[in-house]
Enzyme design. Structure first.
Site, PDB file in Angstrom:
ATOM      1  N   ALA A  92      71.919  54.571  40.309  1.00 11.80           N
ATOM      2  CA  ALA A  92      72.609  53.400  39.797  1.00 11.80           C
ATOM      3  C   ALA A  92      74.090  53.504  40.125  1.00 11.80           C
ATOM      4  O   ALA A  92      74.547  54.532  40.597  1.00 11.80           O
ATOM      5  CB  ALA A  92      72.429  53.284  38.284  1.00 11.80           C
TER       6      ALA A  92
ATOM      7  N   GLU B  48      82.168  62.538  38.206  1.00 11.91           N
ATOM      8  CA  GLU B  48      80.710  62.758  38.149  1.00 11.91           C
ATOM      9  C   GLU B  48      80.326  63.941  37.258  1.00 11.91           C
ATOM     10  O   GLU B  48      79.401  63.842  36.455  1.00 11.91           O
ATOM     11  CB  GLU B  48      80.129  62.906  39.554  1.00 11.91           C
ATOM     12  CG  GLU B  48      80.230  61.642  40.415  1.00 11.91           C
ATOM     13  CD  GLU B  48      79.586  60.410  39.786  1.00 11.91           C
ATOM     14  OE1 GLU B  48      78.848  60.538  38.794  1.00 11.91           O
ATOM     15  OE2 GLU B  48      79.849  59.297  40.287  1.00 11.91           O
TER      16      GLU B  48
ATOM     17  N   ASN C 292      79.787  49.909  38.844  1.00 10.12           N
ATOM     18  CA  ASN C 292      80.730  48.814  39.108  1.00 10.12           C
ATOM     19  C   ASN C 292      81.236  48.219  37.791  1.00 10.12           C
ATOM     20  O   ASN C 292      80.468  47.997  36.868  1.00 10.12           O
ATOM     21  CB  ASN C 292      80.044  47.708  39.903  1.00 10.12           C
ATOM     22  CG  ASN C 292      79.179  48.247  41.008  1.00 10.12           C
ATOM     23  OD1 ASN C 292      79.657  48.937  41.889  1.00 10.12           O
ATOM     24  ND2 ASN C 292      77.884  47.977  40.934  1.00 10.12           N
TER      25      ASN C 292
ATOM     26  N   HIS D  60      74.777  57.213  31.568  1.00  6.84           N
ATOM     27  CA  HIS D  60      75.672  57.726  32.609  1.00  6.84           C
ATOM     28  C   HIS D  60      76.578  56.615  33.162  1.00  6.84           C
ATOM     29  O   HIS D  60      77.795  56.759  33.204  1.00  6.84           O
ATOM     30  CB  HIS D  60      74.843  58.363  33.725  1.00  6.84           C
ATOM     31  CG  HIS D  60      75.640  58.930  34.850  1.00  6.84           C
ATOM     32  ND1 HIS D  60      75.952  60.274  34.927  1.00  6.84           N
ATOM     33  CD2 HIS D  60      76.206  58.355  35.934  1.00  6.84           C
ATOM     34  CE1 HIS D  60      76.672  60.490  36.012  1.00  6.84           C
ATOM     35  NE2 HIS D  60      76.836  59.338  36.659  1.00  6.84           N
ATOM     36  N   GLU D  61      75.965  55.522  33.576  1.00  2.00           N
ATOM     37  CA  GLU D  61      76.765  54.448  34.179  1.00  2.00           C
ATOM     38  C   GLU D  61      77.704  53.824  33.146  1.00  2.00           C
ATOM     39  O   GLU D  61      78.866  53.529  33.440  1.00  2.00           O
ATOM     40  CB  GLU D  61      75.870  53.375  34.798  1.00  2.00           C
ATOM     41  CG  GLU D  61      74.850  53.882  35.809  1.00  2.00           C
ATOM     42  CD  GLU D  61      75.400  54.830  36.851  1.00  2.00           C
ATOM     43  OE1 GLU D  61      76.573  54.683  37.255  1.00  2.00           O
ATOM     44  OE2 GLU D  61      74.663  55.741  37.275  1.00  2.00           O
TER      45      GLU D  61
END
Ligand code: TRP
Ligand code: ZN
Length: 891
Positions: free
Chosen positions: A269, A327, A272, A304-305
């Protein structure tokens, strides 16, 4: 051999960083969406960065057609700029510039899934790391941040939904069947966080109240027909929002947050700003298509995103060498999120065990191979090759070490200072370390080596006990193997959490000589020198040491444990991680010995001590089923391979199968009870307690099928036929298709496989499982893979499908992939070459399956080298693949 090919790619070095010559303030873009030719008009305001040594105005651009270039209202003549090697350079630009650029993109032909591309008739973008330059000419580097306003225009019927980052500020009709939508992102951002989505999509949406009382709109967008599969992603998003508020005091900064799923995606994923784009694998779930593992995966990737919104987006990276800044930190955050949601101490430990398994199996292997690199690399050829387990998982371990060293509150203070200092900035790994050091007063200067030195450190422990002085002494020494381009390594700053167990299995009170801090269970020793001795006082009996509790550092720990000591730890350690670890050490010892015995043609035997230790764990109902499951699970073939200087995949497979069969034989009735006691009748729920039960039950089933008879076969067959959820159905099918029983049973297994396909042929994610299951079964050889590649449902162009069959065969079926005749490698070469034309990122990932070719026997090495050379000599090889195979060949 031609040696010139592999040495050509251009290497980019971290030390060559220079600040951008120009900053961007505002960016306005208009898109006229058309798969054949999307026209993009961009207007951006820029100003000179007087602190930079770069005097030219440099823009990047690739695979796009330039129609117009105007500077401050004037068309630029061809002589005023140059285009070479993906760079457009304007000489003698004034200090304040407005650029207007018109480009054209053939999105429909873009199979790379980077930049603007079409999937199933819909438009998507993927701009990280350097995809924005496939949309327009732009200073496409993460330290250049601008405020974006985006206008999307397209056919109303084909593209009813038009999405971009931030807030929708206008929409309307354009006549002639077209419409438009204008989006404004209030936060400045680097271009890699830009996104647009356009097409036929539907959404599940919800108004959600933040802790502060502010209401936000949450949406999960999918293709029509998938709205019955979005609830779990929505729940995971709400949990993520709440968790970041509670654990880190971080609030969602937008009024609208969107998740969009696409079945064509190179990775999991993408974060953005306000418009996360996801692989369908990490969005779509309902009980009939998704397993417990899928549910957990969705929760962690949604988390996470979402967490990137602060760690990545609000504070971003100065350059791509700093990738782990966002990350590693975000993986640490998603790991903690998942652990906190499970809640229980054992649940946390099981999550930790699962994470460490991946680290050891994949990252330790990367660290020992030709692509080894530091958490903050010094160079790369293609940045896409550096989205690695080292950047992500080892990077998360590095963040976890701060947490271990500074404690829960100390770490939080460090995070607070990090945001206070750097919100809105593009920074480096050193800035994060400085925030942790300055907020705590802890000296973290030497800690820098975790960022600069590659390789997995080895920590050796030696102990002695002085009964008269009541002193227990432990000496820790560290070394780190050479890695490409790095030989002499300096000592790391290693937190070693330790406990000492008494004969009764309880923790002894710990008091270090000459220090005031004591602990009733665990102390964190700080190993900073090559070798250091720590002395515990007041120890009245010779203890069993429990070293590196909770895996406090990403190292290999060597200590000469006896089997008795390991048995004691497995039965008693208060640290569940090390309890599990003791069992794994017992298992590994036996698996290594048995592999050697297989090679020598000796008779194989499994000792009673090991069998009884596992029996005790299996039957200990005071232990959480999830914990019993992980203890019962043997180290994988890949893990066992790491124990050998020269790897013999067939013998490892034989030895491991022997241990599985022996355990099944001796524990049959215990396994059957575990199976029966952990059924989860009634409505499916993916919660941790039910998932743990299914996990243990299905591990028991898998074992039972390793010592087969008709009754166990029927058990699996019945589970398959009557399953009410995908977890149970898939576990049963996997058991059946690995089954080596009578011809009658084999036929029944094949029929189940066919039925599964028929029942789910319209669910792409389930068909991926169907391919995956077959690709990783021992019954699947190279010929069978070739046959499956001819199946009408197979295609190389879809990354999920390619991964399900090809990657699983090459990475998860070692005994077959490493066929003695080299046929597995020949298949690999063909497919790397085919994928290279379609999708270089995916091709380069597959290329990495031969990284460790030097670890195999001579005959296999020869076949592997030939396959690597075949790829290296291919014309029009992408930088991506070229970097991987040339590094492998150079090793
Ligand atoms: N930043 C993404 C993440 O970790 C990773 C990612 C998604 C990515 N798509 C990509 C990286 C394509 C490189 C190329 O969540
Ligand atoms: Zn990420």
């Amino acid at each position: 051999m031609r040696t010139d090919i592999a040495s050509q790619p251009l290497t980019i070095f971290r030390k060559d960083y220079i600040a951008p010559g120009f900053w961007v303030d505002t960016v306005e873009m208009g898109f006229d969406l058309d798969p054949i030719a999307t026209h993009v008009a961009t207007r951006m305001t820029m100003r000179r960065n007087h602190d930079s040594s770069e005097k030219n105005l440099v823009l990047f651009g690739e695979t796009i057609k330039l129609l117009q270039l105007r500077m401050n209202g004037v068309n630029l003549k061809k002589s005023a700029y140059s285009i070479a090697d993906g760079k457009l350079t304007i000489l003698n630009a004034p200090d304040v510039v407005t650029l207007e650029i018109e480009t054209v993109i053939a999105a429909g032909k873009n199979t790379s899934m980077s930049g603007l591309y079409v999937s199933n008739g819909n438009f998507f973008t993927q701009c990280e790391a350097e995809g924005f330059r496939k949309i327009t000419y732009y200073p496409d580097r993460p330290d250049v941040m601008g405020t974006f306003t985006i206008m999307l225009r397209g056919d109303k019927k084909k593209y009813p939904v038009l999405l971009s980052n931030g807030n929708l500020i206008a929409e309307g009709d354009l006549g002639d069947g077209r419409h438009y939508a204008t989006w404004e992102d209030p936060f400045k951002k680097p271009s890699y966080l830009f996104a647009l989505v356009a097409g036929k999509l539907v959404c599940q949406e919800e108004k959600y109240k933040l802790k502060s009382g502010r209401k936000v709109l949450l949406q999960v967008w999918v293709e029509a027909g998938n709205l019955d599969k979005t609830q779990h992603a929505m729940d995971s998003l709400k949990n993520s929002i709440r968790w970041d508020e509670e654990r880190f005091g971080l609030e969602l900064d937008l009024d609208r947050f969107m998740i969009v799923a696409t079945s064509d995606f190179n990775m999991g994923a993408m974060e953005n700003k306000g418009l996360n784009i996801f692989n369908t694998k990490y969005v779509l779930a309902n009980p009939s298509i998704a397993t417990d593992v899928d549910y957990a995966g969705i929760e962690s990737v949604v988390g996470h995103e979402y967490f990137h919104n602060w760690t990545g987006n609000r504070v971003t990276c100065r350059d791509w060498f700093q990738l782990s800044l966002k990350e590693g930190l975000t993986v640490f955050r998603d790991q903690e999120f998942s652990a906190d949601l499970v809640g229980t101490e054992t649940g946390r430990a099981v999550k930790r065990i699962e994470d460490v398994r991946v680290l050891r199996q994949v990252q330790f292997s990367e660290d020992a191979g030709p692509m080894a690199h530091p958490v903050r690399p010094d160079s790369f050829v293609e940045i896409n090759n550096f989205y690695t387990v080292t950047i992500y998982e080892k990077g998360a371990e590095v963040v976890r070490m701060y947490y271990t060293l500074l404690g829960h509150d100390g770490f939080r203070k460090g995070m607070d200072l990090y945001f206070k200092r750097h919100d809105g900035q593009a920074v480096a790994c050193d800035d994060f370390r400085a925030a942790m050091a300055d907020s705590s007063g802890h000296d973290l200067a030497q800690f820098e080596r975790w960022y600069s030195q590659a390789g997995t450190p080895r920590v050796k422990a030696e102990t002695s006990y002085d009964a008269d002085a009541k002193i227990y002494q432990i000496t820790l020494s560290q070394t780190c193997p050479d890695t490409p381009g790095q030989s002499k390594k300096l000592p790391f700053h290693i937190p070693v959490a330790i406990g000492l167990l008494g004969a009764d299995g309880k923790d002894l009170k710990l008091q270090l000589e000459g220090q005031t801090t004591t602990s009733n269970n665990t102390l964190v020793l700080e190993l900073t020198a090559e070798s250091q001795t720590f002395r515990f006082t007041g120890i009245t009996q010779k203890p069993t040491p429990s070293i590196l509790r909770n895996f406090s550092a990403p190292v290999v720990l060597e200590y000469a444990y006896t089997d008795e000591e390991l048995g004691h730890l497995l039965a008693n350690d208060s640290d569940p991680f090390n309890r599990w670890e003791a069992g794994q050490r017992l298992a590994t010892r036996r698996l290594v010995k048995l592999t050697n015995a297989v090679q020598k043609g000796e008779e194989l035997e499994l000792d009673a001590m090991f069998i009884e230790a596992l029996r005790a764990t299996l039957n200990d109902t005071t232990l959480d089923p999830s914990f019993r499951e992980v203890v019962l699970t043997l180290p994988s073939e890949a893990m066992i391979a790491e124990e050998f200087a020269v790897v013999d995949p067939q013998s490892i497979h034989t030895a491991r199968q022997f241990v599985r069969a022996s355990l099944a034989q001796h524990l049959k009735s215990d396994l059957l009870s575990a199976y029966e006691n952990n059924l989860t009748p009634g409505k499916y729920s993916p919660d941790a307690v039910s998932a743990a039960k299914r996990g243990l039950k299905n591990v028991a089933l898998a074992y039972l099928l390793a010592w087969p008879d008709d009754a166990t076969f029927m058990l699996a067959k019945t589970q398959f036929d009557e399953a009410q959820n995908m977890t149970d159905r898939l576990a049963a099918l996997s058991g059946l298709s690995n089954f080596s029983g009578s011809a009658k049973n084999t036929k029944a297994a094949a029929q189940s496989l066919q039925k599964f396909y028929k029942d789910f042929k319209n669910e792409a994610l389930v068909i991926d499982k169907w391919f995956m299951l077959q690709a990783s079964a021992y019954t699947c050889d190279v010929a069978k893979v070739r046959e499956l590649m001819k199946h009408s449902a197979f295609t190389l162009s879809n990354p999920n499908r390619a991964r399900s069959l090809i990657f699983n065969f090459c990475n998860a079926n070692p005994a077959r992939f490493h066929a003695a005749d080299g046929s597995g490698y020949a298949l690999w070469a063909e497919l790397v070459i085919a994928l290279n034309k379609l999708n270089p990122q995916v091709a380069a990932r597959l290329a990495r399956s031969l990284d460790r070719w030097k670890k195999y026997p001579q005959n296999l090495q020869a076949h592997m080298k030939a396959a690597l050379q075949k790829v290296a000599e291919t014309k029009k090889l992408s930088k991506d693949v070229l970097e991987v195979v040339s590094k492998a060949l150079a090793s």
